[in-house]
Design a protein around this motif. Structure first.
Motif, PDB file in Angstrom:
ATOM      1  N   PHE A  54       6.473  -0.050   5.379  1.00  0.00           N
ATOM      2  CA  PHE A  54       6.477   0.244   3.946  1.00  0.00           C
ATOM      3  C   PHE A  54       7.771   0.931   3.529  1.00  0.00           C
ATOM      4  O   PHE A  54       8.441   0.501   2.586  1.00  0.00           O
ATOM      5  CB  PHE A  54       5.260   1.107   3.588  1.00  0.00           C
TER       6      PHE A  54
ATOM      7  N   PHE B 122       9.489  -2.882   2.911  1.00  0.00           N
ATOM      8  CA  PHE B 122       9.254  -3.038   1.479  1.00  0.00           C
ATOM      9  C   PHE B 122      10.263  -2.213   0.684  1.00  0.00           C
ATOM     10  O   PHE B 122      10.844  -2.679  -0.287  1.00  0.00           O
ATOM     11  CB  PHE B 122       7.835  -2.579   1.117  1.00  0.00           C
TER      12      PHE B 122
ATOM     13  N   ASN C 131      -0.571   6.495   0.051  1.00  0.00           N
ATOM     14  CA  ASN C 131      -0.357   5.126  -0.401  1.00  0.00           C
ATOM     15  C   ASN C 131      -1.390   4.243   0.285  1.00  0.00           C
ATOM     16  O   ASN C 131      -1.766   4.491   1.433  1.00  0.00           O
ATOM     17  CB  ASN C 131       1.043   4.637  -0.054  1.00  0.00           C
TER      18      ASN C 131
ATOM     19  N   ARG D 277       3.562   2.976   7.925  1.00  0.00           N
ATOM     20  CA  ARG D 277       3.850   3.858   6.792  1.00  0.00           C
ATOM     21  C   ARG D 277       5.345   4.159   6.652  1.00  0.00           C
ATOM     22  O   ARG D 277       5.897   4.124   5.549  1.00  0.00           O
ATOM     23  CB  ARG D 277       3.067   5.159   6.970  1.00  0.00           C
TER      24      ARG D 277
ATOM     25  N   ALA E 119       0.342  -1.503  -1.248  1.00  0.00           N
ATOM     26  CA  ALA E 119       1.253  -2.470  -0.647  1.00  0.00           C
ATOM     27  C   ALA E 119       0.520  -3.265   0.421  1.00  0.00           C
ATOM     28  O   ALA E 119      -0.224  -2.696   1.229  1.00  0.00           O
ATOM     29  CB  ALA E 119       2.456  -1.762  -0.036  1.00  0.00           C
TER      30      ALA E 119
ATOM     31  N   LEU F 193       1.171  -3.136   8.005  1.00  0.00           N
ATOM     32  CA  LEU F 193       2.191  -2.254   7.444  1.00  0.00           C
ATOM     33  C   LEU F 193       2.158  -0.882   8.103  1.00  0.00           C
ATOM     34  O   LEU F 193       1.133  -0.196   8.087  1.00  0.00           O
ATOM     35  CB  LEU F 193       1.987  -2.070   5.932  1.00  0.00           C
TER      36      LEU F 193
ATOM     37  N   LEU G 141      -2.083   1.025   2.136  1.00  0.00           N
ATOM     38  CA  LEU G 141      -1.289   0.034   2.866  1.00  0.00           C
ATOM     39  C   LEU G 141      -2.206  -0.955   3.576  1.00  0.00           C
ATOM     40  O   LEU G 141      -3.173  -0.568   4.234  1.00  0.00           O
ATOM     41  CB  LEU G 141      -0.389   0.727   3.894  1.00  0.00           C
TER      42      LEU G 141
END
Length: 327
Positions: A301, A267, A315, A323, A289, A321, A317
């Motif tokens: 990510f 991402f 975050n 990290r 995300a 995903l 996720l």
């Protein structure tokens, strides 16, 4: 719901009606009649002078400082600013549209003055032969963009290299931008060269048509409270690509990766093209995300080539995903 269209009432057949009408018009002061004339397309607010061509209004400000009010309408025009500080302001946000015309084979607005502001303007259908057609091409000076919409073009905003430049984008939307046609590399929704600072807040990126949504070589990058909706993207790459590395913060954003990707491996990327800028202390936190509904794959990510000390905080996720990945 159907709407009934009412026909205008017929003029009454009254003797002397035409004469009375003429007398009534004659009684209206000339100044009032002139006030009803259409407003000029472009008005320099400091002087009140109106122009039918944007370039004429820009040239009238010259090396000075001024604001250009843009009347509602669709304009097959473009302009080049070579000096001064100019604000380009839609009289009503979202009603002034620059459509399909690029100056110097670059953009609807080519900016190389001391600075500029753009507010409430729509840029659309800008395409040129080298596939870099943009709503705005920033070559020198600072730029602030607010409440504007870039759509259906090869690029939204493209900058040159200038370490003193600061680009600020707020409450703006970038739709169906980007392409990887041609031999010169991809175009993107926002693409900054080696500038000092890029700041993007409260903005939306959606339905990309190739390249990245934000590609930046700025030394400092701040992206906050924005959304990246790739559900209807086609052949897109990263959401945010910090090509040369950067300090700053990526926080409180919303990301959804769609199915149709040229590259779905990350991402956000840090220094994938070389560690030109240090990334120590870059903070990535408070983001949400995930993959779009129906998309099943493994991705990352944040992918990092810099080797610097990046601060990846909390975050949210979604499934699939990871990290962080050092590359």
């Amino acid at each position: 719901m159907e709407h009934t269209v009412r026909k205008p009432l017929a003029r009454p057949s009254i003797p002397g009606f035409a004469v009375l009408g003429a007398l009534a018009i004659a009684a209206i002061p000339a100044s009032a009649l002139m006030a009803q004339a259409p407003a000029p397309a472009f008005t320099v607010m400091e002087t009140g002078q109106g122009y039918s061509n944007l370039q004429d209004a820009v040239d009238a400000i010259g090396a000075g400082q001024g604001r250009i009010a843009i009347a509602p309408g669709r304009y097959a025009q473009c302009a080049v600013q070579t000096e001064g500080r100019i604000a380009y302001l839609a009289a009503e946000p979202g009603t002034a549209v620059f459509d399909g015309v690029a100056c110097e084979g670059k953009a609807a607005l080519v900016l190389r003055g001391q600075g500029a502001e753009v507010s409430g303007v729509i840029f659309q259908n800008i395409r040129v032969s080298d596939y870099n057609g943009a709503g705005i091409r920033l070559e020198e000076g600072d730029l602030m963009v607010a409440e504007s919409w870039f759509r259906d073009s090869q690029q939204g905003i493209l900058t040159a290299h200038d370490n003193s430049t600061r680009l600020v984008v707020d409450r703006s939307t970038f739709t169906r931008l980007g392409t990887c046609e041609g031999g010169g590399g991809c175009a993107h929704s926002i693409y900054t060269g080696e500038i000092g600072h890029l700041r993007v807040t409260r903005s939306r990126f959606e339905e990309g048509r190739g390249g990245h949504y934000v590609k930046s070589r700025a030394a400092r990058v701040d992206v906050a409270s924005s959304s990246f909706d790739d559900v209807r993207g086609r052949g897109t790459n990263y959401m945010i690509d910090l090509s040369d590395g950067a300090t700053g913060q990526i926080s409180n954003n919303w990301f959804v990766q769609g199915q149709d990707k040229e590259n779905y491996s990350a991402f956000i990327t840090v220094a994938p093209e070389g560690r030109v800028n240090p990334s120590d202390g870059l903070a990535i936190l408070g983001n949400d995300a995930r993959l779009a509904p129906g998309v099943s794959r493994n991705t990352v990510f944040v992918a990092d080539w810099s080797g610097d000390n990046i601060d990846i905080g909390e975050n949210s996720l979604g499934t699939g995903l990871a990290r962080y990945e050092r590359r």
